[in-house]
Design a protein around this motif. Structure first.
Motif, mmCIF file in Angstrom:
data_model
loop_
_atom_site.group_PDB
_atom_site.id
_atom_site.type_symbol
_atom_site.label_atom_id
_atom_site.label_comp_id
_atom_site.label_asym_id
_atom_site.label_seq_id
_atom_site.Cartn_x
_atom_site.Cartn_y
_atom_site.Cartn_z
ATOM 1 N N ARG A 49 139.981 51.283 31.468
ATOM 2 C CA ARG A 49 140.424 50.080 30.728
ATOM 3 C C ARG A 49 139.317 49.041 30.634
ATOM 4 O O ARG A 49 139.186 48.362 29.616
ATOM 5 N N SER A 50 138.500 48.916 31.690
ATOM 6 C CA SER A 50 137.433 47.902 31.659
ATOM 7 C C SER A 50 136.382 48.238 30.607
ATOM 8 O O SER A 50 135.624 47.367 30.182
ATOM 9 N N ARG A 51 136.338 49.494 30.177
ATOM 10 C CA ARG A 51 135.385 49.899 29.132
ATOM 11 C C ARG A 51 136.047 49.967 27.749
ATOM 12 O O ARG A 51 135.463 50.491 26.800
ATOM 13 N N GLY A 52 137.266 49.469 27.671
ATOM 14 C CA GLY A 52 137.930 49.401 26.363
ATOM 15 C C GLY A 52 138.710 50.642 25.970
ATOM 16 O O GLY A 52 139.158 50.763 24.832
ATOM 17 N N GLY A 53 138.862 51.568 26.907
ATOM 18 C CA GLY A 53 139.628 52.783 26.611
ATOM 19 C C GLY A 53 141.032 52.714 27.184
ATOM 20 O O GLY A 53 141.396 51.770 27.891
ATOM 21 N N GLU A 54 141.804 53.742 26.850
ATOM 22 C CA GLU A 54 143.130 53.902 27.451
ATOM 23 C C GLU A 54 143.170 55.248 28.147
ATOM 24 O O GLU A 54 142.617 56.225 27.627
ATOM 25 N N SER A 66 146.634 58.330 35.674
ATOM 26 C CA SER A 66 145.531 58.325 34.711
ATOM 27 C C SER A 66 144.609 59.528 34.859
ATOM 28 O O SER A 66 143.803 59.806 33.973
ATOM 29 N N ILE A 67 144.664 60.183 36.006
ATOM 30 C CA ILE A 67 143.882 61.406 36.227
ATOM 31 C C ILE A 67 144.791 62.446 36.873
ATOM 32 O O ILE A 67 145.862 62.114 37.404
ATOM 33 N N GLY A 88 135.831 68.960 53.812
ATOM 34 C CA GLY A 88 135.982 70.391 53.555
ATOM 35 C C GLY A 88 136.936 70.727 52.425
ATOM 36 O O GLY A 88 137.006 71.883 51.994
ATOM 37 N N ASP A 89 137.685 69.733 51.913
ATOM 38 C CA ASP A 89 138.562 69.975 50.759
ATOM 39 C C ASP A 89 137.729 70.207 49.496
ATOM 40 O O ASP A 89 136.623 69.673 49.358
ATOM 41 N N LEU A 90 138.324 70.948 48.579
ATOM 42 C CA LEU A 90 137.809 71.009 47.207
ATOM 43 C C LEU A 90 138.738 70.177 46.339
ATOM 44 O O LEU A 90 139.948 70.411 46.326
ATOM 45 N N LEU A 91 138.177 69.235 45.605
ATOM 46 C CA LEU A 91 138.991 68.336 44.785
ATOM 47 C C LEU A 91 138.621 68.481 43.310
ATOM 48 O O LEU A 91 137.462 68.263 42.935
ATOM 49 N N SER A 92 139.606 68.829 42.505
ATOM 50 C CA SER A 92 139.405 68.833 41.051
ATOM 51 C C SER A 92 139.937 67.525 40.480
ATOM 52 O O SER A 92 141.048 67.105 40.818
ATOM 53 N N ILE A 93 139.114 66.890 39.647
ATOM 54 C CA ILE A 93 139.509 65.649 38.968
ATOM 55 C C ILE A 93 139.442 65.907 37.468
ATOM 56 O O ILE A 93 138.398 66.309 36.949
ATOM 57 N N ASP A 94 140.548 65.668 36.796
ATOM 58 C CA ASP A 94 140.625 65.848 35.343
ATOM 59 C C ASP A 94 140.955 64.486 34.745
ATOM 60 O O ASP A 94 141.841 63.787 35.246
ATOM 61 N N ILE A 95 140.220 64.095 33.713
ATOM 62 C CA ILE A 95 140.357 62.739 33.177
ATOM 63 C C ILE A 95 140.291 62.769 31.657
ATOM 64 O O ILE A 95 139.532 63.557 31.077
ATOM 65 N N GLY A 96 141.078 61.919 31.024
ATOM 66 C CA GLY A 96 141.035 61.798 29.561
ATOM 67 C C GLY A 96 141.047 60.340 29.151
ATOM 68 O O GLY A 96 141.728 59.520 29.771
ATOM 69 N N THR A 97 140.258 60.029 28.115
ATOM 70 C CA THR A 97 140.209 58.669 27.573
ATOM 71 C C THR A 97 140.559 58.704 26.093
ATOM 72 O O THR A 97 140.085 59.591 25.367
ATOM 73 N N VAL A 103 140.375 61.121 21.485
ATOM 74 C CA VAL A 103 140.498 61.555 22.878
ATOM 75 C C VAL A 103 139.256 62.331 23.307
ATOM 76 O O VAL A 103 138.704 63.116 22.532
ATOM 77 N N SER A 104 138.848 62.091 24.553
ATOM 78 C CA SER A 104 137.859 62.954 25.206
ATOM 79 C C SER A 104 138.454 63.407 26.533
ATOM 80 O O SER A 104 139.224 62.673 27.153
#
Ligand code: MG
Ligand code: MG
Length: 263
Positions: A49-54, A66-67, A88-97, A103-104
């Motif tokens: 949001r601070s960069r003007g996206g949703e 949001s993710i 030791g965890d594996l973390l997947s982060i998926d994000i869309g703007t 949309v990306s």
């Protein structure tokens, strides 16, 4: 129906992708043992949001965040919450703007602190799968060439390729045609034409490729409980070759630089 994007639309998508890339880079640097996945979600929403996206995901079919944060045996679509990340965890982060209506969509899997050699190898191979898929995105090739390249590399390394979830066209909507499977036959499927923008997103499992949906109705997990990894970029097919619209400044595969969008 497959919609091709004009150079001007691709430029707007690149601006959307820059927000996605910048925020995902920030999240990757923030990840550490002791923080919750909700902490990351709050950082992501503020960053977008601070960069003007949703945040595209928030409210999408009722998704509450949001993710997506998916840990270890979780493949994709995990909901951020009280879970505290552990060394030791594996973390997947998926994000869309969504930015100016476009949309990306991008994802990475990162180690939390130090992880074992087998987990690190899964991450490397999954990121390589994404790069090999992107390499196929040349005018004159086909959607099936992408999946065939991903599948050959993953299975050649002894890993599984999830079938139930696939990549997709992306533009004004997050999920447009065509579907982009991470498996299949070279030379099959829709032709890759200039202006086609795809989210390519290999989901690779350490063990069997079978997955289940958790009782929360969202989180996709491996049936055998073994690890999974997920990398994703939004990429435009152009006459000059593939252009990654979500290219980050950190944590990219060395080959990704060739696909930087110079416009
Ligand atoms: Mg995604
Ligand atoms: Mg996607």
């Amino acid at each position: 129906m497959i919609t091709l994007k004009s150079p001007r639309e691709i430029e707007t998508m690149r601006r959307s992708g820059k927000i996605t890339a910048a925020v995902l880079g920030e999240l990757m640097q923030a990840v550490q043992p002791g923080m919750t996945t909700r902490d990351l979600d709050e950082l992501a929403e503020r960053g977008i949001r601070s960069r003007g996206g949703e945040p595209t995901f928030k409210g999408y079919r009722g998704f509450p965040a949001s993710i997506c944060t998916s840990v270890n045996a979780e493949v994709v679509h995990g909901i951020p919450g009280d879970y505290t990340l552990r060394e030791g965890d594996l973390l997947s982060i998926d994000i869309g703007t969504t930015y100016e209506g476009y949309v990306s969509d991008s994802a990475v899997t990162v180690p939390v602190g130090a992880v074992g050699a087998e987990a690190a190898r899964l991450l490397d191979v999954t990121q390589q799968c994404l790069m090999l898929g992107i390499e196929q995105m040349q005018v004159g090739k086909f959607v099936g060439d992408i999946g065939a390249a991903v599948q050959a590399h993953a299975e050649g390394q002894g890993y599984g390729v999830v079938r139930e979830l696939v990549g997709h066209g992306v533009g004004r909507a997050m999920h447009e045609e065509p579907q982009v499977p991470n498996y299949g036959k070279a030379g099959s499927g829709p032709a890759l034409r200039p202006g086609l923008v795809l989210a390519v997103e290999p989901m690779i499992t350490q063990g069997d490729r079978q997955v289940d949906i958790h009782k929360d109705g969202w989180t996709v997990v491996t049936t055998d409980g073994m690890l999974a990894a997920h990398f994703e970029h939004t990429i435009a097919v152009t006459l000059a070759g593939p252009r990654i619209l979500t290219l980050r400044e950190i944590g990219e595969h060395p080959d990704a630089e060739k696909y930087r969008n110079h416009r």
